[in-house]
Scaffold this active site. Sequence first.
Site, PDB file in Angstrom:
ATOM      1  N   ILE A 178      -3.505  -9.897   0.691  1.00 32.26           N
ATOM      2  CA  ILE A 178      -4.013 -10.806   1.654  1.00 32.26           C
ATOM      3  C   ILE A 178      -5.152 -10.440   2.586  1.00 32.26           C
ATOM      4  CG2 ILE A 178      -3.149 -11.709   3.887  1.00 32.26           C
ATOM      5  CD1 ILE A 178      -0.389 -11.743   3.202  1.00 32.26           C
TER       6      ILE A 178
ATOM      7  N   SER B 170      11.497 -11.270  -6.859  1.00 32.60           N
ATOM      8  CA  SER B 170      12.456 -10.884  -7.789  1.00 32.60           C
ATOM      9  C   SER B 170      13.854 -11.365  -7.102  1.00 32.60           C
ATOM     10  CB  SER B 170      12.556  -9.427  -7.747  1.00 32.60           C
ATOM     11  OG  SER B 170      13.212  -8.709  -6.326  1.00 32.60           O
ATOM     12  N   GLY B 171      14.845 -11.060  -7.741  1.00 33.13           N
ATOM     13  CA  GLY B 171      16.212 -11.747  -7.223  1.00 33.13           C
ATOM     14  C   GLY B 171      16.908 -10.661  -6.632  1.00 33.13           C
TER      15      GLY B 171
ATOM     16  N   CYS C  52       0.787  -1.214  -0.227  1.00 29.56           N
ATOM     17  CA  CYS C  52       0.063  -0.008   0.000  1.00 29.56           C
ATOM     18  C   CYS C  52       0.887   1.237   0.046  1.00 29.56           C
ATOM     19  CB  CYS C  52      -1.042  -0.028   1.270  1.00 29.56           C
ATOM     20  SG  CYS C  52      -1.851  -1.563   1.532  1.00 29.56           S
TER      21      CYS C  52
ATOM     22  N   ARG D 242      -4.701   1.075  -0.716  1.00 28.43           N
ATOM     23  CA  ARG D 242      -4.541  -0.242  -0.553  1.00 28.43           C
ATOM     24  C   ARG D 242      -4.445  -1.105  -1.913  1.00 28.43           C
ATOM     25  NH1 ARG D 242      -8.447  -5.035   2.009  1.00 28.43           N
ATOM     26  NH2 ARG D 242      -7.033  -6.459   2.529  1.00 28.43           N
TER      27      ARG D 242
END
Length: 618
Positions: A54, A360-361, A2, A50
């Site tokens: 979840i 992501s890495g 958010c 927002r």
Amino acid sequence: MCGIIGYLAQPGASAPGRQVGERMNQAIFHRGPDEGGLHVEDRVLLGMRRLAIIDLAGGSQPMHSADGQVTLVFNGEIYNFRALRAELIARGHRFQNDSDSAVILHAYLEWGEAAIARLNGMFAFAIWDRRNEQLLLARDRLGKKPLFVWQGREGVGFASELKSLLELPGFDREVDQCAFPGYFAFGYVPSPRSIFRSVHKLPAGHFALIRGGQYREQRYWQLDFTPSFSGSIESAKEQLSRLLDTAVSDRLVADVPFGAFLSGGLDSSVVVALMQRHLRQPVKTFSIGFREARYSELSDARRVAEHIGTEHHELVVEPDATELVDKLVWHLDEPFADSSALPTYLVSELAGRQVKMILSGDGGDEAFAGYDRYLKFLQLQRLGLLRAPLGLALRAAGRLIPGIRGFRLGRVGERLAMSFEDRYLSGVGLSRAAELSALLGYAVGNPYRDLHPLFARSAGWPALDRIVDVDIHSYLLDDILVKLDRMSMAASIEGRAPLLDYRVVEFAVRLPQNLRVHAGRGKHLLREVARQWLPGDVLDKPKQGFAIPLVEWFRAELGAMAADIFASRAFRERGWVVPAEAERLLTAHRGGGENHAETLWQVLCLEIWARRYIDRRP
């Protein structure tokens, strides 16, 4: 994921009204297009946008305690919220919804500020406690989520993005020109400074308490580099495998479609391979490339996707950089000159058509010492007592030998003569003092001084630990994480980085150096662990990076755009850089004989930022 905003007035003063809160929220609408909320009372304004990830139905904010005395706004995700929830229920807490936001609120009610150190996640949040007239601000350990703080005459404002603060009555837009040397040296404004004199960034791993008109910051977490591992490499591999698997699985909790960025490099490939181990359906992976082959990793990403069995999506882009630069500058908040923000935005936009959350890495290069610059610096350090005479000899050779070879010899000689701090920073910096002085029109002194305080605590540490610590607290914090947060949020998707789970980072930096750097390569242990999931050609290929054809673009349409801007009255009258020097660099670059693309990009981004944030209201 958010965006949050807020304001606490000094005792006896009043907070801005609902209309101001609505404008502050609207400025960060992209961070949370699903829902918005405000809480307004005499001294307090709290708001949020927002992006529901979840508990889609039950996680609305601002969130209040049962008695209405405590109010929370929160940006981020808490990965251990289920375990904390179970512990809190055992202590008698009753929950009205299943969100991680509720866990933060109840954890504060149970443990106060001590609750922050119990959270594993990425977060920036604010808690207004009416019982003691106190506002608590907190930011996660590594600074994955941003939080800007404005200390005005009549109160304190805060926001996830700087642009929201501009909506506050009385906000002072005075630019801190002392930030310019740092910006041109590194491509970003180093923390805790911001581009505005009256605003600073809440440091990573800190919280702030505002009570009775007093503002106080306190550190709650510090990365410890003390060596702690003494077992075999097999034991280290087993421990790291377990930590990585847990970090990835923790980040797969979501009630929305998700996927991953895949470049084909080691870090993103490890993340995707571990994701696939936990899912029944193929992971959605996303990659972009450019028509210029040396800037594209699409073939590498495609090979990894085929090996793992992902549902792969790729796009070859020919972006209109002149159109995109204004959008990037707006979303990045401050002058920011890492041009890889552009492909990060484009791949976020591609992913956002199908998912709301990606992994992501990011973070592997810092934690596991993967950058080539670490290896080069360690080579310089090995010269030991020879540094002074060798530096003199190389500087002399640089003056005598023509061309690029002489220039490079001279640069090495210069670095050998510097202090430890500047020996490293001059190797990663984008500008030298003489070049920067010519551009800014005054003697800048040491352009790297903003980062000198970061070396203070590490005196006596091994060289590798010292420079990794600085990168984690500067380059990672103010460049890599800013880029991931702002560009993913610009596309209204959430980005999660498993390699930056604080437990993984704590384990990695306390490894012996030979398990991080081995046989002239970084990330040794991570590479060895990954052999169980990935083919050798992925693990052993040279590091490429996420670059764009900036050199070529400044000799084409981006160069024409820069020429128009540098010739404009607004640019000349602003006086932040010397117009004649900017034009000289552009002319030399467009002629093809010199490469000034990075400096030109810095100047261009700074001027477009000024037009967006200073010359007109957002």
